[in-house]
Design a protein around this motif. Structure first.
Motif, PDB file in Angstrom:
ATOM      1  N   HIS A   7       6.385  18.673 -22.842  1.00  0.00           N
ATOM      2  CA  HIS A   7       7.709  17.978 -23.007  1.00  0.00           C
ATOM      3  C   HIS A   7       8.294  18.272 -24.443  1.00  0.00           C
ATOM      4  O   HIS A   7       7.960  17.553 -25.278  1.00  0.00           O
ATOM      5  N   LEU A   8       9.274  19.050 -24.552  1.00  0.00           N
ATOM      6  CA  LEU A   8       9.736  19.469 -25.965  1.00  0.00           C
ATOM      7  C   LEU A   8      11.554  19.261 -25.595  1.00  0.00           C
ATOM      8  O   LEU A   8      12.075  19.443 -24.846  1.00  0.00           O
ATOM      9  N   THR A   9      11.872  18.456 -26.603  1.00  0.00           N
ATOM     10  CA  THR A   9      13.414  18.187 -26.637  1.00  0.00           C
ATOM     11  C   THR A   9      14.173  18.674 -27.959  1.00  0.00           C
ATOM     12  O   THR A   9      13.637  18.768 -29.166  1.00  0.00           O
ATOM     13  N   LEU A  10      15.213  19.077 -28.071  1.00  0.00           N
ATOM     14  CA  LEU A  10      16.220  19.252 -29.040  1.00  0.00           C
ATOM     15  C   LEU A  10      16.666  18.004 -29.338  1.00  0.00           C
ATOM     16  O   LEU A  10      16.749  16.785 -28.681  1.00  0.00           O
ATOM     17  N   PRO A  11      16.989  17.589 -30.721  1.00  0.00           N
ATOM     18  CA  PRO A  11      17.413  16.257 -31.142  1.00  0.00           C
ATOM     19  C   PRO A  11      18.793  16.005 -30.556  1.00  0.00           C
ATOM     20  O   PRO A  11      19.744  16.659 -30.387  1.00  0.00           O
ATOM     21  N   ALA A  12      18.866  14.586 -30.351  1.00  0.00           N
ATOM     22  CA  ALA A  12      20.253  14.101 -29.825  1.00  0.00           C
ATOM     23  C   ALA A  12      21.529  14.799 -30.529  1.00  0.00           C
ATOM     24  O   ALA A  12      22.513  14.657 -29.932  1.00  0.00           O
ATOM     25  N   TRP A  13      21.336  14.879 -31.903  1.00  0.00           N
ATOM     26  CA  TRP A  13      22.526  15.212 -32.646  1.00  0.00           C
ATOM     27  C   TRP A  13      23.210  16.587 -32.062  1.00  0.00           C
ATOM     28  O   TRP A  13      24.382  16.851 -32.187  1.00  0.00           O
ATOM     29  N   ILE A  14      22.370  17.430 -31.530  1.00  0.00           N
ATOM     30  CA  ILE A  14      22.866  18.585 -30.881  1.00  0.00           C
ATOM     31  C   ILE A  14      24.221  18.541 -30.090  1.00  0.00           C
ATOM     32  O   ILE A  14      25.248  19.362 -30.203  1.00  0.00           O
ATOM     33  N   HIS A  15      24.262  17.378 -29.277  1.00  0.00           N
ATOM     34  CA  HIS A  15      25.419  17.342 -28.319  1.00  0.00           C
ATOM     35  C   HIS A  15      26.580  17.035 -29.270  1.00  0.00           C
ATOM     36  O   HIS A  15      27.803  17.294 -28.709  1.00  0.00           O
ATOM     37  N   ALA A  32      26.815  32.183 -37.902  1.00  0.00           N
ATOM     38  CA  ALA A  32      26.967  30.925 -38.736  1.00  0.00           C
ATOM     39  C   ALA A  32      26.745  29.675 -37.966  1.00  0.00           C
ATOM     40  O   ALA A  32      26.225  28.671 -38.375  1.00  0.00           O
ATOM     41  N   LEU A  33      26.892  29.710 -36.639  1.00  0.00           N
ATOM     42  CA  LEU A  33      26.268  28.570 -35.725  1.00  0.00           C
ATOM     43  C   LEU A  33      24.619  28.463 -36.005  1.00  0.00           C
ATOM     44  O   LEU A  33      24.514  27.334 -36.286  1.00  0.00           O
ATOM     45  N   ALA A  34      24.004  29.579 -35.966  1.00  0.00           N
ATOM     46  CA  ALA A  34      22.503  29.496 -36.181  1.00  0.00           C
ATOM     47  C   ALA A  34      22.172  28.981 -37.718  1.00  0.00           C
ATOM     48  O   ALA A  34      21.181  27.968 -37.715  1.00  0.00           O
ATOM     49  N   ILE A  35      22.793  29.401 -38.525  1.00  0.00           N
ATOM     50  CA  ILE A  35      22.812  28.577 -40.040  1.00  0.00           C
ATOM     51  C   ILE A  35      23.222  27.121 -40.065  1.00  0.00           C
ATOM     52  O   ILE A  35      22.515  26.206 -40.615  1.00  0.00           O
ATOM     53  N   GLN A  36      24.332  26.885 -39.402  1.00  0.00           N
ATOM     54  CA  GLN A  36      24.684  25.549 -39.234  1.00  0.00           C
ATOM     55  C   GLN A  36      23.814  24.479 -38.445  1.00  0.00           C
ATOM     56  O   GLN A  36      23.355  23.472 -38.967  1.00  0.00           O
ATOM     57  N   LEU A  37      22.981  25.025 -37.407  1.00  0.00           N
ATOM     58  CA  LEU A  37      21.939  24.324 -36.857  1.00  0.00           C
ATOM     59  C   LEU A  37      20.732  24.142 -37.869  1.00  0.00           C
ATOM     60  O   LEU A  37      20.171  23.028 -37.792  1.00  0.00           O
ATOM     61  N   SER A  38      20.409  25.241 -38.647  1.00  0.00           N
ATOM     62  CA  SER A  38      19.208  25.022 -39.528  1.00  0.00           C
ATOM     63  C   SER A  38      19.754  23.860 -40.602  1.00  0.00           C
ATOM     64  O   SER A  38      18.879  23.059 -41.026  1.00  0.00           O
ATOM     65  N   ARG A  40      21.738  21.300 -40.145  1.00  0.00           N
ATOM     66  CA  ARG A  40      21.939  19.905 -39.742  1.00  0.00           C
ATOM     67  C   ARG A  40      20.406  19.609 -39.389  1.00  0.00           C
ATOM     68  O   ARG A  40      20.183  18.233 -39.415  1.00  0.00           O
ATOM     69  N   ASN A  41      19.544  20.568 -38.992  1.00  0.00           N
ATOM     70  CA  ASN A  41      18.466  19.963 -38.602  1.00  0.00           C
ATOM     71  C   ASN A  41      17.548  19.410 -39.969  1.00  0.00           C
ATOM     72  O   ASN A  41      16.964  18.571 -39.981  1.00  0.00           O
ATOM     73  N   VAL A  42      17.918  19.963 -40.965  1.00  0.00           N
ATOM     74  CA  VAL A  42      17.567  19.507 -42.392  1.00  0.00           C
ATOM     75  C   VAL A  42      18.052  18.020 -42.806  1.00  0.00           C
ATOM     76  O   VAL A  42      17.464  17.121 -43.184  1.00  0.00           O
ATOM     77  N   ASP A  43      19.453  18.180 -42.610  1.00  0.00           N
ATOM     78  CA  ASP A  43      20.116  17.120 -42.906  1.00  0.00           C
ATOM     79  C   ASP A  43      19.678  15.671 -42.073  1.00  0.00           C
ATOM     80  O   ASP A  43      19.765  14.659 -42.527  1.00  0.00           O
ATOM     81  N   HIS A  44      19.382  16.058 -40.919  1.00  0.00           N
ATOM     82  CA  HIS A  44      19.101  14.817 -39.791  1.00  0.00           C
ATOM     83  C   HIS A  44      17.607  14.526 -39.813  1.00  0.00           C
ATOM     84  O   HIS A  44      16.997  13.709 -39.309  1.00  0.00           O
ATOM     85  N   GLY A  47      13.524  18.360 -38.151  1.00  0.00           N
ATOM     86  CA  GLY A  47      12.647  19.472 -38.172  1.00  0.00           C
ATOM     87  C   GLY A  47      12.746  20.352 -39.325  1.00  0.00           C
ATOM     88  O   GLY A  47      13.698  20.061 -40.155  1.00  0.00           O
ATOM     89  N   GLY A  48      12.148  21.467 -39.257  1.00  0.00           N
ATOM     90  CA  GLY A  48      12.259  22.418 -40.247  1.00  0.00           C
ATOM     91  C   GLY A  48      13.467  23.219 -40.538  1.00  0.00           C
ATOM     92  O   GLY A  48      14.787  23.058 -39.507  1.00  0.00           O
ATOM     93  N   PRO A  49      13.596  23.946 -41.555  1.00  0.00           N
ATOM     94  CA  PRO A  49      14.902  24.485 -41.693  1.00  0.00           C
ATOM     95  C   PRO A  49      15.392  25.901 -40.891  1.00  0.00           C
ATOM     96  O   PRO A  49      15.660  26.892 -41.666  1.00  0.00           O
ATOM     97  N   PHE A  50      15.334  25.792 -39.652  1.00  0.00           N
ATOM     98  CA  PHE A  50      15.439  27.036 -39.005  1.00  0.00           C
ATOM     99  C   PHE A  50      16.491  26.529 -37.578  1.00  0.00           C
ATOM    100  O   PHE A  50      16.252  25.571 -37.190  1.00  0.00           O
ATOM    101  N   GLY A  51      17.554  27.315 -37.335  1.00  0.00           N
ATOM    102  CA  GLY A  51      18.167  27.383 -36.327  1.00  0.00           C
ATOM    103  C   GLY A  51      18.451  28.488 -35.348  1.00  0.00           C
ATOM    104  O   GLY A  51      18.205  29.741 -36.008  1.00  0.00           O
ATOM    105  N   ALA A  52      18.763  28.688 -34.062  1.00  0.00           N
ATOM    106  CA  ALA A  52      18.878  29.858 -33.485  1.00  0.00           C
ATOM    107  C   ALA A  52      20.051  29.604 -32.251  1.00  0.00           C
ATOM    108  O   ALA A  52      19.934  28.336 -31.824  1.00  0.00           O
ATOM    109  N   ALA A  53      20.412  30.668 -31.840  1.00  0.00           N
ATOM    110  CA  ALA A  53      21.373  30.252 -30.619  1.00  0.00           C
ATOM    111  C   ALA A  53      21.502  31.716 -29.877  1.00  0.00           C
ATOM    112  O   ALA A  53      21.229  32.801 -30.434  1.00  0.00           O
ATOM    113  N   VAL A  54      21.596  31.592 -28.549  1.00  0.00           N
ATOM    114  CA  VAL A  54      21.871  32.571 -27.441  1.00  0.00           C
ATOM    115  C   VAL A  54      22.860  32.557 -27.001  1.00  0.00           C
ATOM    116  O   VAL A  54      23.557  31.786 -26.513  1.00  0.00           O
ATOM    117  N   PHE A  55      23.576  33.968 -26.969  1.00  0.00           N
ATOM    118  CA  PHE A  55      24.779  34.164 -26.462  1.00  0.00           C
ATOM    119  C   PHE A  55      24.808  35.293 -25.262  1.00  0.00           C
ATOM    120  O   PHE A  55      23.969  36.132 -25.446  1.00  0.00           O
TER     121      PHE A  55
END
Length: 184
Positions: A7-15, A32-38, A40-44, A47-55
Motif C-alpha cells: 500500500h503506497l500513497t501520495l501525500p494528501a496535499w497533492i489534491h 515546472a509541475l515536476a519541479i513544483q511537486l519536488s 512541495r514534497n520538501v516543504d511539507h 518525502g525526498g526532493p523529487f517530483g514527476a508527472a506523466v502526460f
C-alpha cells in the motif's frame, strides 16, 4: 506473517496543489509541475526532493513524489509513483499501448531503478530538469549505475530524451533539501 499487500500513497496535499483538469501544452509547463511537486514534497516534509508527472499530450495522467522514507519502501521514487498512478488510471501497464504519446517529466535525472521503469512503462518522451551529479552533489543521493550512454540507450528504444530543462530551479530544491540536513 508474510505481507500479501503493498500500500503506497501520495501525500494528501497533492489534491490541493495539483490541478488535474489543467492543460500542460508545453515542455516548460510539464517540467515546472515536476519541479513544483519536488518543492512541495520538501516543504511539507512528506518525502525526498523529487517530483514527476506523466502526460498524454497536454493532459495530466498521473503524478508522483518521493515517498521512500514515509513508506519504508526503496521503490517509492517519484518516477515509479507517477508511472504506477498513471498505469492504474489508464488500467494498462504499458502507458502508450493505446497509441497515445506519453511523456514523463522529472525534477531530476532518473536513477538506475527509475531508468529501468521508464524503459518498460511505455514512455515516448522523457523531460529531465536536474542532472544525476546535481542530485549527488547537492542532496547527497547515490543514483546508482547507468549505462555510459544512458541517453542513447533510451533513444534506441524510441524514447526522446531532453535534459537540463529548468535545471537551475530543480537545483534550488535539491540544494535546499541538502542544506536542511533533514532526511525524509
Amino acid at each position: 506473517m508474510i505481507y500479501a499487500q503493498l500500500h503506497l500513497t501520495l501525500p494528501a496535499w497533492i489534491h490541493d496543489e495539483v490541478d488535474a483538469s489543467r492543460s500542460y501544452p508545453g515542455t516548460e509547463e510539464k517540467v515546472a509541475l515536476a519541479i513544483q511537486l519536488s518543492r512541495r514534497n520538501v516543504d511539507h516534509r512528506s518525502g525526498g526532493p523529487f517530483g514527476a508527472a506523466v502526460f498524454s499530450g497536454d493532459r495530466l495522467v498521473g503524478v508522483g513524489v518521493n515517498r521512500v522514507v514515509p513508506h519504508n519502501c526503496s521503490a517509492a521514487h517519484a518516477e515509479v509513483m507517477a508511472l504506477a498512478t498513471s498505469q492504474q488510471r489508464l488500467q494498462s501497464y504499458r502507458l502508450n499501448q493505446a497509441g497515445e504519446r506519453i511523456t514523463l517529466a522529472t525534477s531530476a535525472q532518473p536513477c538506475s531503478m527509475c531508468y529501468g521503469a521508464v524503459v518498460w512503462a511505455g514512455i515516448d518522451e522523457l523531460l529531465i530538469a536536474a542532472r544525476a551529479d546535481d542530485v549527488q552533489d547537492l542532496a547527497g543521493f547515490d543514483e546508482g549505475p547507468l549505462p555510459a550512454d544512458w541517453k542513447g540507450e533510451l533513444e534506441k528504444r524510441g524514447i526522446a530524451v531532453h535534459t537540463d530543462l529548468m535545471r537551475d530551479h530543480a537545483r534550488d530544491v535539491l540544494r535546499d533539501y541538502g542544506e536542511s540536513g533533514i532526511v525524509y
